[in-house]
Design a protein around this motif. Structure first.
Motif, PDB file in Angstrom:
ATOM      1  N   MET A   1       0.826  -1.140   0.246  1.00 12.48           N
ATOM      2  CA  MET A   1      -0.115   0.003   0.087  1.00 12.48           C
ATOM      3  C   MET A   1       0.878   1.320   0.305  1.00 12.48           C
ATOM      4  SD  MET A   1      -3.097  -1.180   2.704  1.00 12.48           S
ATOM      5  CE  MET A   1      -3.457   0.445   2.449  1.00 12.48           C
TER       6      MET A   1
ATOM      7  N   GLU B   1       0.640   4.569  -2.941  1.00 12.51           N
ATOM      8  CA  GLU B   1       0.115   5.701  -3.144  1.00 12.51           C
ATOM      9  C   GLU B   1       0.480   6.182  -1.595  1.00 12.51           C
ATOM     10  OE1 GLU B   1      -4.245   5.738  -2.939  1.00 12.51           O
ATOM     11  OE2 GLU B   1      -4.543   3.385  -2.725  1.00 12.51           O
TER      12      GLU B   1
ATOM     13  N   ALA C   1      -2.481   6.444   1.756  1.00 10.92           N
ATOM     14  CA  ALA C   1      -3.208   4.362   1.530  1.00 10.92           C
ATOM     15  C   ALA C   1      -3.737   4.849   2.151  1.00 10.92           C
ATOM     16  CB  ALA C   1      -2.029   3.561   0.815  1.00 10.92           C
TER      17      ALA C   1
ATOM     18  N   LYS D   1      -8.864   2.399  -6.103  1.00 10.96           N
ATOM     19  CA  LYS D   1      -8.221   3.790  -5.608  1.00 10.96           C
ATOM     20  C   LYS D   1      -8.316   4.768  -6.443  1.00 10.96           C
ATOM     21  CE  LYS D   1      -4.317  -0.198  -6.406  1.00 10.96           C
ATOM     22  NZ  LYS D   1      -3.074  -0.493  -7.554  1.00 10.96           N
TER      23      LYS D   1
END
Length: 362
Positions: free
Chosen positions: A207, A211, A215, A295
Protein backbone atom coordinates in the motif's frame (compact mmCIF):
# COMPACT_ATOMS: atom_id res chain seq x y z
CA UNK A 1 -43.96 -5.33 32.15
CA UNK A 2 -45.52 -3.07 29.50
CA UNK A 3 -45.65 -0.13 31.88
CA UNK A 4 -41.94 -0.51 32.50
CA UNK A 5 -41.27 -0.48 28.76
CA UNK A 6 -43.44 2.62 28.35
CA UNK A 7 -41.54 4.41 31.10
CA UNK A 8 -38.25 3.38 29.48
CA UNK A 9 -39.34 4.74 26.10
CA UNK A 10 -40.35 8.09 27.59
CA UNK A 11 -37.02 8.34 29.37
CA UNK A 12 -35.16 8.52 26.06
CA UNK A 13 -31.57 9.81 26.13
CA UNK A 14 -32.34 13.01 24.21
CA UNK A 15 -34.74 14.73 26.60
CA UNK A 16 -34.02 18.45 27.07
CA UNK A 17 -33.24 19.50 30.67
CA UNK A 18 -36.65 21.10 31.30
CA UNK A 19 -38.54 18.12 29.88
CA UNK A 20 -36.38 15.77 31.91
CA UNK A 21 -37.18 17.71 35.10
CA UNK A 22 -40.89 17.53 34.30
CA UNK A 23 -40.59 13.80 33.60
CA UNK A 24 -38.81 13.28 36.91
CA UNK A 25 -41.45 15.32 38.72
CA UNK A 26 -38.83 17.88 39.72
CA UNK A 27 -39.75 20.93 37.69
CA UNK A 28 -40.71 22.88 40.76
CA UNK A 29 -43.62 23.25 43.16
CA UNK A 30 -45.87 24.85 40.52
CA UNK A 31 -45.46 22.13 37.91
CA UNK A 32 -48.07 19.81 39.41
CA UNK A 33 -50.80 19.98 42.05
CA UNK A 34 -49.85 19.19 45.60
CA UNK A 35 -50.45 15.66 46.71
CA UNK A 36 -49.52 13.29 49.48
CA UNK A 37 -45.78 12.81 49.82
CA UNK A 38 -44.50 9.74 48.02
CA UNK A 39 -41.79 7.37 49.14
CA UNK A 40 -38.37 8.97 49.50
CA UNK A 41 -36.26 8.88 46.35
CA UNK A 42 -33.24 6.67 46.62
CA UNK A 43 -30.00 8.59 46.80
CA UNK A 44 -27.54 8.51 43.91
CA UNK A 45 -24.33 10.54 44.09
CA UNK A 46 -23.21 12.49 41.04
CA UNK A 47 -19.55 12.34 42.06
CA UNK A 48 -17.58 9.14 41.86
CA UNK A 49 -16.50 9.03 45.49
CA UNK A 50 -16.37 5.65 47.15
CA UNK A 51 -19.32 5.05 49.45
CA UNK A 52 -18.97 1.49 50.71
CA UNK A 53 -16.20 0.03 48.56
CA UNK A 54 -12.51 0.80 48.81
CA UNK A 55 -11.27 1.83 45.36
CA UNK A 56 -7.74 1.41 44.03
CA UNK A 57 -7.51 5.05 42.86
CA UNK A 58 -9.40 8.33 42.79
CA UNK A 59 -11.92 9.13 40.09
CA UNK A 60 -10.26 11.34 37.47
CA UNK A 61 -6.69 10.49 38.55
CA UNK A 62 -3.94 9.56 36.10
CA UNK A 63 -4.09 5.90 37.17
CA UNK A 64 -7.85 5.91 36.60
CA UNK A 65 -7.50 7.17 33.03
CA UNK A 66 -4.65 4.73 32.22
CA UNK A 67 -6.62 1.72 33.47
CA UNK A 68 -9.72 2.91 31.59
CA UNK A 69 -7.58 3.02 28.45
CA UNK A 70 -6.39 -0.52 29.18
CA UNK A 71 -10.01 -1.58 29.55
CA UNK A 72 -10.70 -0.05 26.14
CA UNK A 73 -7.81 -1.99 24.57
CA UNK A 74 -9.08 -5.29 26.00
CA UNK A 75 -12.74 -4.69 25.19
CA UNK A 76 -12.32 -3.39 21.62
CA UNK A 77 -9.32 -5.44 20.51
CA UNK A 78 -10.71 -8.81 21.57
CA UNK A 79 -14.32 -8.31 20.46
CA UNK A 80 -13.54 -6.95 16.99
CA UNK A 81 -11.02 -9.73 16.39
CA UNK A 82 -13.51 -12.39 17.49
CA UNK A 83 -16.01 -11.08 14.94
CA UNK A 84 -13.57 -10.92 12.00
CA UNK A 85 -15.44 -13.63 10.00
CA UNK A 86 -18.73 -11.72 10.19
CA UNK A 87 -16.97 -8.43 9.43
CA UNK A 88 -15.26 -10.00 6.41
CA UNK A 89 -18.56 -11.22 4.94
CA UNK A 90 -20.23 -7.88 5.67
CA UNK A 91 -17.44 -5.97 3.85
CA UNK A 92 -17.64 -8.28 0.84
CA UNK A 93 -21.40 -7.84 0.67
CA UNK A 94 -20.87 -4.07 0.57
CA UNK A 95 -18.20 -4.00 -2.14
CA UNK A 96 -19.56 -6.85 -4.33
CA UNK A 97 -23.31 -7.30 -3.68
CA UNK A 98 -23.78 -9.25 -6.93
CA UNK A 99 -21.49 -12.04 -5.76
CA UNK A 100 -22.26 -11.98 -2.03
CA UNK A 101 -26.05 -11.78 -2.00
CA UNK A 102 -26.65 -12.15 1.73
CA UNK A 103 -25.01 -13.05 5.00
CA UNK A 104 -25.50 -16.82 4.67
CA UNK A 105 -24.64 -16.83 0.96
CA UNK A 106 -21.59 -14.71 1.80
CA UNK A 107 -20.31 -17.28 4.29
CA UNK A 108 -20.97 -20.09 1.80
CA UNK A 109 -19.11 -18.41 -1.05
CA UNK A 110 -16.18 -17.43 1.20
CA UNK A 111 -15.82 -20.97 2.59
CA UNK A 112 -15.96 -22.43 -0.93
CA UNK A 113 -13.28 -20.09 -2.28
CA UNK A 114 -10.95 -19.57 0.68
CA UNK A 115 -11.73 -22.37 3.12
CA UNK A 116 -12.08 -21.96 6.87
CA UNK A 117 -8.78 -20.06 7.11
CA UNK A 118 -10.15 -17.47 4.72
CA UNK A 119 -12.66 -16.35 7.35
CA UNK A 120 -9.78 -15.14 9.52
CA UNK A 121 -8.32 -12.82 6.88
CA UNK A 122 -7.49 -9.42 8.33
CA UNK A 123 -7.33 -10.49 11.97
CA UNK A 124 -3.96 -8.80 12.63
CA UNK A 125 -4.84 -5.26 11.45
CA UNK A 126 -8.22 -5.69 13.14
CA UNK A 127 -6.64 -6.53 16.50
CA UNK A 128 -3.98 -3.80 16.35
CA UNK A 129 -6.23 -1.10 14.91
CA UNK A 130 -9.19 -1.60 17.19
CA UNK A 131 -6.98 -2.00 20.26
CA UNK A 132 -5.56 1.46 19.55
CA UNK A 133 -9.03 2.77 18.87
CA UNK A 134 -10.31 1.31 22.15
CA UNK A 135 -7.46 2.93 24.07
CA UNK A 136 -8.44 6.36 22.73
CA UNK A 137 -12.20 5.81 22.66
CA UNK A 138 -12.69 4.75 26.29
CA UNK A 139 -9.65 6.43 27.81
CA UNK A 140 -10.25 9.85 26.22
CA UNK A 141 -14.00 9.58 26.85
CA UNK A 142 -13.33 9.49 30.58
CA UNK A 143 -10.85 12.37 30.22
CA UNK A 144 -13.22 14.58 28.24
CA UNK A 145 -16.17 13.71 30.49
CA UNK A 146 -14.28 14.97 33.53
CA UNK A 147 -12.91 17.99 31.62
CA UNK A 148 -16.29 19.12 30.28
CA UNK A 149 -18.01 18.41 33.59
CA UNK A 150 -15.56 20.69 35.39
CA UNK A 151 -16.20 23.39 32.78
CA UNK A 152 -20.00 23.12 33.17
CA UNK A 153 -20.19 22.89 36.95
CA UNK A 154 -22.21 20.42 39.01
CA UNK A 155 -25.69 21.74 38.25
CA UNK A 156 -25.25 22.08 34.48
CA UNK A 157 -23.52 18.71 34.35
CA UNK A 158 -26.71 17.14 35.69
CA UNK A 159 -29.09 19.18 33.54
CA UNK A 160 -27.09 18.73 30.33
CA UNK A 161 -25.65 15.29 31.01
CA UNK A 162 -26.79 13.84 27.67
CA UNK A 163 -25.07 16.67 25.81
CA UNK A 164 -22.01 16.06 27.97
CA UNK A 165 -21.95 12.37 26.98
CA UNK A 166 -22.35 13.29 23.30
CA UNK A 167 -19.58 15.92 23.36
CA UNK A 168 -17.12 13.78 25.34
CA UNK A 169 -17.62 10.72 23.12
CA UNK A 170 -17.34 12.74 19.88
CA UNK A 171 -14.10 14.34 21.09
CA UNK A 172 -12.64 10.96 22.04
CA UNK A 173 -13.62 9.30 18.75
CA UNK A 174 -11.96 12.06 16.71
CA UNK A 175 -8.57 10.92 18.01
CA UNK A 176 -9.52 7.23 18.09
CA UNK A 177 -10.18 7.19 14.34
CA UNK A 178 -6.79 8.71 13.56
CA UNK A 179 -5.27 5.76 15.44
CA UNK A 180 -7.55 3.26 13.67
CA UNK A 181 -7.35 4.50 10.05
CA UNK A 182 -4.07 2.83 8.88
CA UNK A 183 -5.05 -0.63 10.13
CA UNK A 184 -8.63 -0.29 8.87
CA UNK A 185 -7.34 0.51 5.38
CA UNK A 186 -5.07 -2.53 5.40
CA UNK A 187 -7.83 -4.77 6.76
CA UNK A 188 -10.28 -3.83 4.00
CA UNK A 189 -7.66 -4.41 1.28
CA UNK A 190 -6.89 -7.88 2.67
CA UNK A 191 -10.54 -8.85 3.08
CA UNK A 192 -12.06 -7.50 -0.11
CA UNK A 193 -9.34 -7.73 -2.79
CA UNK A 194 -8.58 -11.38 -3.60
CA UNK A 195 -4.90 -11.90 -4.32
CA UNK A 196 -3.83 -8.45 -3.07
CA UNK A 197 -2.31 -9.65 0.22
CA UNK A 198 -3.00 -12.30 2.83
CA UNK A 199 -1.25 -10.72 5.82
CA UNK A 200 -0.57 -7.28 7.26
CA UNK A 201 3.15 -7.73 6.55
CA UNK A 202 2.36 -8.11 2.86
CA UNK A 203 -0.36 -5.44 2.63
CA UNK A 204 1.28 -2.50 4.43
CA UNK A 205 4.47 -2.23 2.29
CA UNK A 206 2.47 -2.77 -0.90
CA UNK A 207 0.00 0.00 0.00
CA UNK A 208 2.81 2.41 0.88
CA UNK A 209 4.64 1.65 -2.38
CA UNK A 210 1.50 2.29 -4.46
CA UNK A 211 0.04 5.40 -2.79
CA UNK A 212 2.36 6.48 0.02
CA UNK A 213 0.91 7.56 3.37
CA UNK A 214 -2.29 8.63 1.63
CA UNK A 215 -3.24 4.95 1.31
CA UNK A 216 -3.47 4.66 5.09
CA UNK A 217 -5.28 7.91 5.84
CA UNK A 218 -7.52 8.59 2.84
CA UNK A 219 -10.34 6.83 4.71
CA UNK A 220 -10.06 8.88 7.91
CA UNK A 221 -12.78 11.40 6.92
CA UNK A 222 -15.32 8.65 6.11
CA UNK A 223 -14.23 6.96 9.34
CA UNK A 224 -15.17 10.12 11.22
CA UNK A 225 -18.51 10.10 9.38
CA UNK A 226 -19.09 6.50 10.46
CA UNK A 227 -17.52 6.31 13.88
CA UNK A 228 -18.31 9.67 15.48
CA UNK A 229 -22.13 9.30 15.18
CA UNK A 230 -21.72 5.64 16.17
CA UNK A 231 -19.70 6.48 19.27
CA UNK A 232 -21.96 9.37 20.27
CA UNK A 233 -24.92 7.00 20.17
CA UNK A 234 -22.92 4.23 21.84
CA UNK A 235 -22.01 6.28 24.90
CA UNK A 236 -25.00 8.61 25.28
CA UNK A 237 -27.60 5.89 24.67
CA UNK A 238 -25.75 3.50 26.98
CA UNK A 239 -25.42 6.01 29.84
CA UNK A 240 -29.08 7.04 29.68
CA UNK A 241 -30.31 3.46 29.18
CA UNK A 242 -28.44 2.34 32.30
CA UNK A 243 -30.02 5.23 34.18
CA UNK A 244 -33.50 4.29 32.91
CA UNK A 245 -33.05 0.56 33.63
CA UNK A 246 -32.16 1.19 37.25
CA UNK A 247 -35.01 3.67 37.60
CA UNK A 248 -37.85 1.77 35.92
CA UNK A 249 -36.89 -1.88 35.43
CA UNK A 250 -34.44 -3.10 38.07
CA UNK A 251 -36.50 -3.73 41.23
CA UNK A 252 -33.85 -2.48 43.67
CA UNK A 253 -31.31 0.35 43.89
CA UNK A 254 -27.94 -0.13 42.18
CA UNK A 255 -26.17 0.02 45.53
CA UNK A 256 -28.07 -3.13 46.58
CA UNK A 257 -27.25 -5.04 43.37
CA UNK A 258 -24.36 -7.47 43.30
CA UNK A 259 -21.48 -6.94 40.89
CA UNK A 260 -22.85 -9.73 38.67
CA UNK A 261 -26.30 -8.10 38.56
CA UNK A 262 -24.77 -4.74 37.69
CA UNK A 263 -22.83 -6.34 34.84
CA UNK A 264 -26.06 -7.89 33.48
CA UNK A 265 -27.58 -4.39 33.37
CA UNK A 266 -24.43 -3.20 31.60
CA UNK A 267 -24.77 -5.94 28.96
CA UNK A 268 -28.47 -5.26 28.30
CA UNK A 269 -27.91 -1.50 28.02
CA UNK A 270 -24.94 -2.12 25.74
CA UNK A 271 -26.98 -4.26 23.35
CA UNK A 272 -29.79 -1.70 23.17
CA UNK A 273 -27.25 1.01 22.40
CA UNK A 274 -25.53 -1.23 19.83
CA UNK A 275 -28.65 -1.68 17.69
CA UNK A 276 -29.05 2.09 17.36
CA UNK A 277 -25.32 2.45 16.69
CA UNK A 278 -25.47 0.04 13.77
CA UNK A 279 -28.28 1.89 12.02
CA UNK A 280 -26.75 5.35 12.53
CA UNK A 281 -23.30 4.42 11.24
CA UNK A 282 -24.06 1.93 8.46
CA UNK A 283 -24.18 4.26 5.40
CA UNK A 284 -20.72 5.66 6.19
CA UNK A 285 -19.44 2.13 6.86
CA UNK A 286 -20.47 1.12 3.34
CA UNK A 287 -18.60 4.11 1.88
CA UNK A 288 -15.45 3.28 3.90
CA UNK A 289 -15.47 -0.36 2.72
CA UNK A 290 -15.71 0.59 -0.97
CA UNK A 291 -13.32 3.54 -0.67
CA UNK A 292 -10.51 1.51 0.88
CA UNK A 293 -10.87 -1.12 -1.85
CA UNK A 294 -10.63 1.28 -4.79
CA UNK A 295 -7.71 3.47 -5.81
CA UNK A 296 -8.26 7.13 -6.61
CA UNK A 297 -11.90 7.31 -5.54
CA UNK A 298 -13.31 9.96 -3.21
CA UNK A 299 -16.00 9.52 -0.56
CA UNK A 300 -18.47 11.67 -2.52
CA UNK A 301 -17.93 9.64 -5.70
CA UNK A 302 -18.48 6.35 -3.88
CA UNK A 303 -21.59 7.69 -2.14
CA UNK A 304 -23.05 8.88 -5.44
CA UNK A 305 -22.36 5.56 -7.14
CA UNK A 306 -23.82 3.43 -4.33
CA UNK A 307 -27.01 5.46 -4.05
CA UNK A 308 -29.53 5.31 -1.20
CA UNK A 309 -30.25 1.59 -1.54
CA UNK A 310 -26.62 0.62 -1.92
CA UNK A 311 -25.42 2.21 1.33
CA UNK A 312 -27.83 0.01 3.31
CA UNK A 313 -26.52 -3.30 1.94
CA UNK A 314 -25.40 -5.60 4.75
CA UNK A 315 -27.37 -3.77 7.46
CA UNK A 316 -28.77 -6.97 8.99
CA UNK A 317 -25.29 -8.45 9.39
CA UNK A 318 -24.07 -5.18 10.87
CA UNK A 319 -26.93 -5.03 13.41
CA UNK A 320 -26.07 -8.54 14.62
CA UNK A 321 -22.38 -7.71 14.69
CA UNK A 322 -22.58 -4.27 16.29
CA UNK A 323 -25.31 -5.17 18.77
CA UNK A 324 -23.30 -8.10 20.07
CA UNK A 325 -20.05 -6.16 19.80
CA UNK A 326 -21.27 -3.14 21.76
CA UNK A 327 -22.85 -5.27 24.50
CA UNK A 328 -19.66 -7.31 24.91
CA UNK A 329 -17.46 -4.21 24.86
CA UNK A 330 -19.41 -2.53 27.65
CA UNK A 331 -19.52 -5.79 29.62
CA UNK A 332 -15.75 -6.32 29.31
CA UNK A 333 -14.96 -2.66 29.99
CA UNK A 334 -17.10 -2.63 33.13
CA UNK A 335 -15.60 -5.97 34.21
CA UNK A 336 -12.10 -4.48 33.91
CA UNK A 337 -13.22 -1.61 36.14
CA UNK A 338 -14.55 -4.13 38.67
CA UNK A 339 -11.34 -6.18 38.53
CA UNK A 340 -9.07 -3.18 39.12
CA UNK A 341 -11.50 -1.72 41.70
CA UNK A 342 -11.95 1.50 39.75
CA UNK A 343 -14.63 4.02 40.73
CA UNK A 344 -17.89 3.31 38.86
CA UNK A 345 -20.23 6.25 39.45
CA UNK A 346 -23.89 5.41 40.07
CA UNK A 347 -26.61 6.98 37.89
CA UNK A 348 -26.59 10.72 38.61
CA UNK A 349 -28.96 12.46 41.00
CA UNK A 350 -29.93 16.12 41.03
CA UNK A 351 -27.47 18.17 43.14
CA UNK A 352 -28.76 19.50 46.45
CA UNK A 353 -28.02 23.07 45.34
CA UNK A 354 -30.35 22.66 42.35
CA UNK A 355 -33.04 21.10 44.52
CA UNK A 356 -32.91 24.16 46.78
CA UNK A 357 -33.20 26.52 43.80
CA UNK A 358 -36.30 24.64 42.68
CA UNK A 359 -37.77 24.67 46.16
CA UNK A 360 -37.65 20.92 46.51
CA UNK A 361 -35.75 21.00 49.79
CA UNK A 362 -35.60 23.43 52.67
Amino acid sequence: MFSSVAHLARANPFNAPHLQLVHDGLAGPRSSPAGPPGPPRRSRNLAAAAVEEQYSCDYGSGRFFILCGLGGIISCGTTHTALVPLDLVKCRMQVDPQKYKGIFNGFSVTLKEDGVRGLAKGWAPTFIGYSMQGLCKFGFYEVFKVLYSNMLGEENTYLWRTSLYLAASASAEFFADIALAPMEAAKVRIQTQPGYANTLRDAAPKMYKEEGLKAFYKGVAPLWMRQIPYTMMKFACFERTVEALYKFVVPKPRSECSKAEQLVVTFVAGYIAGVFCAVVSHPADSVVSVLNKEKGSSASQVLQRLGFKGVWKGLFARIIMIGTLTALQWFIYDSVKVYFRLPRPPPPEMPESLKKKLGLTQ
